[in-house]
Design a protein around this motif. Structure first.
Motif, PDB file in Angstrom:
ATOM      1  N   ASP A   1       0.766  -1.407   0.034  1.00  0.00           N
ATOM      2  CA  ASP A   1       0.061  -0.104   0.069  1.00  0.00           C
ATOM      3  C   ASP A   1       0.929   1.315  -0.110  1.00  0.00           C
ATOM      4  N   LEU A   2       1.801   1.393   0.786  1.00  0.00           N
ATOM      5  CA  LEU A   2       2.618   2.377   0.908  1.00  0.00           C
ATOM      6  C   LEU A   2       3.447   2.537  -0.603  1.00  0.00           C
ATOM      7  N   GLY A   3       3.832   1.615  -1.028  1.00  0.00           N
ATOM      8  CA  GLY A   3       4.540   1.711  -2.300  1.00  0.00           C
ATOM      9  C   GLY A   3       3.615   2.334  -3.525  1.00  0.00           C
ATOM     10  N   HIS A   4       2.258   1.913  -3.453  1.00  0.00           N
ATOM     11  CA  HIS A   4       1.335   2.565  -4.260  1.00  0.00           C
ATOM     12  C   HIS A   4       1.178   3.989  -4.212  1.00  0.00           C
ATOM     13  N   ARG A   5       1.373   4.270  -2.843  1.00  0.00           N
ATOM     14  CA  ARG A   5       1.032   5.691  -2.673  1.00  0.00           C
ATOM     15  C   ARG A   5       2.206   6.637  -2.908  1.00  0.00           C
ATOM     16  N   VAL A   6       3.495   5.874  -2.815  1.00  0.00           N
ATOM     17  CA  VAL A   6       4.595   7.048  -3.044  1.00  0.00           C
ATOM     18  C   VAL A   6       5.281   6.824  -4.372  1.00  0.00           C
ATOM     19  N   TYR A   7       5.095   5.829  -5.097  1.00  0.00           N
ATOM     20  CA  TYR A   7       5.542   5.537  -6.327  1.00  0.00           C
ATOM     21  C   TYR A   7       4.971   6.075  -7.475  1.00  0.00           C
ATOM     22  N   GLU A   8       5.479   6.900  -8.297  1.00  0.00           N
ATOM     23  CA  GLU A   8       4.642   7.101  -9.714  1.00  0.00           C
ATOM     24  C   GLU A   8       4.750   5.954 -10.491  1.00  0.00           C
ATOM     25  N   THR A   9       3.654   5.041 -10.468  1.00  0.00           N
ATOM     26  CA  THR A   9       3.496   3.821 -11.262  1.00  0.00           C
ATOM     27  C   THR A   9       3.171   3.845 -12.508  1.00  0.00           C
ATOM     28  N   SER A  10       2.862   5.152 -13.015  1.00  0.00           N
ATOM     29  CA  SER A  10       2.608   5.365 -14.517  1.00  0.00           C
ATOM     30  C   SER A  10       3.965   5.612 -15.236  1.00  0.00           C
ATOM     31  N   ALA A  11       4.795   5.839 -14.808  1.00  0.00           N
ATOM     32  CA  ALA A  11       6.190   6.169 -15.801  1.00  0.00           C
ATOM     33  C   ALA A  11       7.188   5.364 -15.030  1.00  0.00           C
TER      34      ALA A  11
ATOM     35  N   PHE B   1       9.769   1.520   4.373  1.00  0.00           N
ATOM     36  CA  PHE B   1      10.512   0.002   3.941  1.00  0.00           C
ATOM     37  C   PHE B   1      11.533   0.364   2.854  1.00  0.00           C
ATOM     38  N   VAL B   2      12.303  -0.936   2.983  1.00  0.00           N
ATOM     39  CA  VAL B   2      13.558  -0.997   2.009  1.00  0.00           C
ATOM     40  C   VAL B   2      13.624  -2.372   1.872  1.00  0.00           C
ATOM     41  N   LEU B   3      13.796  -2.699   0.285  1.00  0.00           N
ATOM     42  CA  LEU B   3      13.666  -3.979  -0.080  1.00  0.00           C
ATOM     43  C   LEU B   3      15.148  -4.435  -0.815  1.00  0.00           C
ATOM     44  N   GLY B   4      15.677  -5.255  -0.182  1.00  0.00           N
ATOM     45  CA  GLY B   4      17.039  -5.491  -0.779  1.00  0.00           C
ATOM     46  C   GLY B   4      17.308  -6.952  -0.818  1.00  0.00           C
ATOM     47  N   SER B   5      18.019  -7.671  -1.495  1.00  0.00           N
ATOM     48  CA  SER B   5      18.544  -9.203  -1.709  1.00  0.00           C
ATOM     49  C   SER B   5      19.852  -9.310  -2.181  1.00  0.00           C
ATOM     50  N   MET B   6      20.391 -10.320  -2.116  1.00  0.00           N
ATOM     51  CA  MET B   6      21.680 -10.856  -2.837  1.00  0.00           C
ATOM     52  C   MET B   6      21.336 -11.384  -4.234  1.00  0.00           C
TER      53      MET B   6
ATOM     54  N   MET C   1      19.669  -3.413  -3.772  1.00  0.00           N
ATOM     55  CA  MET C   1      18.581  -2.484  -2.731  1.00  0.00           C
ATOM     56  C   MET C   1      17.878  -2.066  -3.973  1.00  0.00           C
ATOM     57  N   GLU C   2      16.519  -2.414  -4.382  1.00  0.00           N
ATOM     58  CA  GLU C   2      15.668  -2.014  -5.258  1.00  0.00           C
ATOM     59  C   GLU C   2      14.690  -0.985  -4.976  1.00  0.00           C
ATOM     60  N   TRP C   3      14.009  -1.125  -3.823  1.00  0.00           N
ATOM     61  CA  TRP C   3      12.930  -0.199  -3.439  1.00  0.00           C
ATOM     62  C   TRP C   3      13.007   0.263  -2.087  1.00  0.00           C
ATOM     63  N   ILE C   4      12.801   1.538  -1.863  1.00  0.00           N
ATOM     64  CA  ILE C   4      12.645   2.076  -0.678  1.00  0.00           C
ATOM     65  C   ILE C   4      11.519   3.438  -0.624  1.00  0.00           C
ATOM     66  N   ALA C   5      10.900   3.592   0.434  1.00  0.00           N
ATOM     67  CA  ALA C   5       9.806   4.320   0.531  1.00  0.00           C
ATOM     68  C   ALA C   5       9.753   4.810   1.962  1.00  0.00           C
ATOM     69  N   VAL C   6       9.387   6.078   2.322  1.00  0.00           N
ATOM     70  CA  VAL C   6       9.032   6.485   3.471  1.00  0.00           C
ATOM     71  C   VAL C   6       7.675   7.473   3.342  1.00  0.00           C
ATOM     72  N   ASP C   7       6.876   7.120   4.404  1.00  0.00           N
ATOM     73  CA  ASP C   7       5.501   7.782   4.490  1.00  0.00           C
ATOM     74  C   ASP C   7       5.952   9.385   4.420  1.00  0.00           C
ATOM     75  N   PRO C   8       5.207  10.190   3.579  1.00  0.00           N
ATOM     76  CA  PRO C   8       5.441  11.451   3.116  1.00  0.00           C
ATOM     77  C   PRO C   8       5.276  12.505   4.200  1.00  0.00           C
ATOM     78  N   GLY C   9       4.546  12.062   5.189  1.00  0.00           N
ATOM     79  CA  GLY C   9       4.579  12.907   6.251  1.00  0.00           C
ATOM     80  C   GLY C   9       5.516  12.701   7.415  1.00  0.00           C
ATOM     81  N   LEU C  10       6.389  11.776   7.244  1.00  0.00           N
ATOM     82  CA  LEU C  10       7.549  11.495   8.067  1.00  0.00           C
ATOM     83  C   LEU C  10       8.941  11.629   7.446  1.00  0.00           C
ATOM     84  N   ARG C  11       8.838  12.243   6.326  1.00  0.00           N
ATOM     85  CA  ARG C  11      10.148  12.435   5.708  1.00  0.00           C
ATOM     86  C   ARG C  11      10.801  13.714   6.298  1.00  0.00           C
ATOM     87  N   GLY C  12      11.994  13.433   6.082  1.00  0.00           N
ATOM     88  CA  GLY C  12      13.034  14.558   6.730  1.00  0.00           C
ATOM     89  C   GLY C  12      13.252  14.262   8.051  1.00  0.00           C
ATOM     90  N   HIS C  13      13.404  12.926   8.541  1.00  0.00           N
ATOM     91  CA  HIS C  13      13.455  12.624  10.042  1.00  0.00           C
ATOM     92  C   HIS C  13      14.657  11.801  10.182  1.00  0.00           C
TER      93      HIS C  13
END
Length: 163
Positions: A32-42, A76-81, A92-104
């Protein structure tokens, strides 16, 4: 005192956000967080999906972390070998932080924890990719010790009536 494997990393800034290993029960909130923060149309983020997220978590050599405010996933952050044909490279492929908590400092903590996990799994290098216009992510990665190494250019050939 050394932190036990699997225990959340303490929050040095006192924001109440802890970093810990991602588990299957976190997957719906991560998706859900990924869908909210990633521009998935580009490009290149058109591939964000349950499969993309679960693939890292399901890897036997993964380093997936979540940022938790209480029990709520706020990053979250998603990484694997394994990258391309190199088993000794972490990705390390995906990382996202809730927009309201960025800058911390949450994203930086996620990157550090993910990289530490990949190093513990034997990574000789850790790779990531950032869209050139994403200045915040570029600054985060550069500040986390990443440097530009290889440039990949997506080339496009339009076909059909829209040419």
């Amino acid at each position: 005192m050394e932190r036990q494997e699997g225990a959340p990393a303490p929050d040095p800034r006192g924001s109440g956000v802890d970093i810990g290993p991602m588990a299957v029960e976190h997957l719906p909130a991560v998706l859900d967080l990924g869908h909210r923060v990633y521009e998935t149309s580009a490009l290149p983020y058109t591939s964000w999906s349950l499969t993309a997220a679960a693939g890292h978590l399901d890897s036997p050599r993964s380093s997936c972390r979540v940022a938790l405010s209480g029990t709520r996933v706020v990053g979250f952050v998603l990484g694997s070998m394994g990258f391309e044909h190199r088993d000794d490279w972490g990705y390390m492929e995906w990382i996202a932080v809730d927009p309201g908590l960025r800058g911390h400092g949450i994203a930086g903590r996620l990157v550090r924890e993910c990289c530490a996990g990949l190093e513990a799994l034997g990574a000789s290098r850790i790779l990531t990719d950032v869209e050139t216009g994403n200045t915040a992510s570029l600054a985060l990665m550069r500040g986390s010790g990443f440097s530009e190494n290889t440039t990949v250019m997506y080339l496009e050939r339009r076909v059909g009536p829209e040419r």
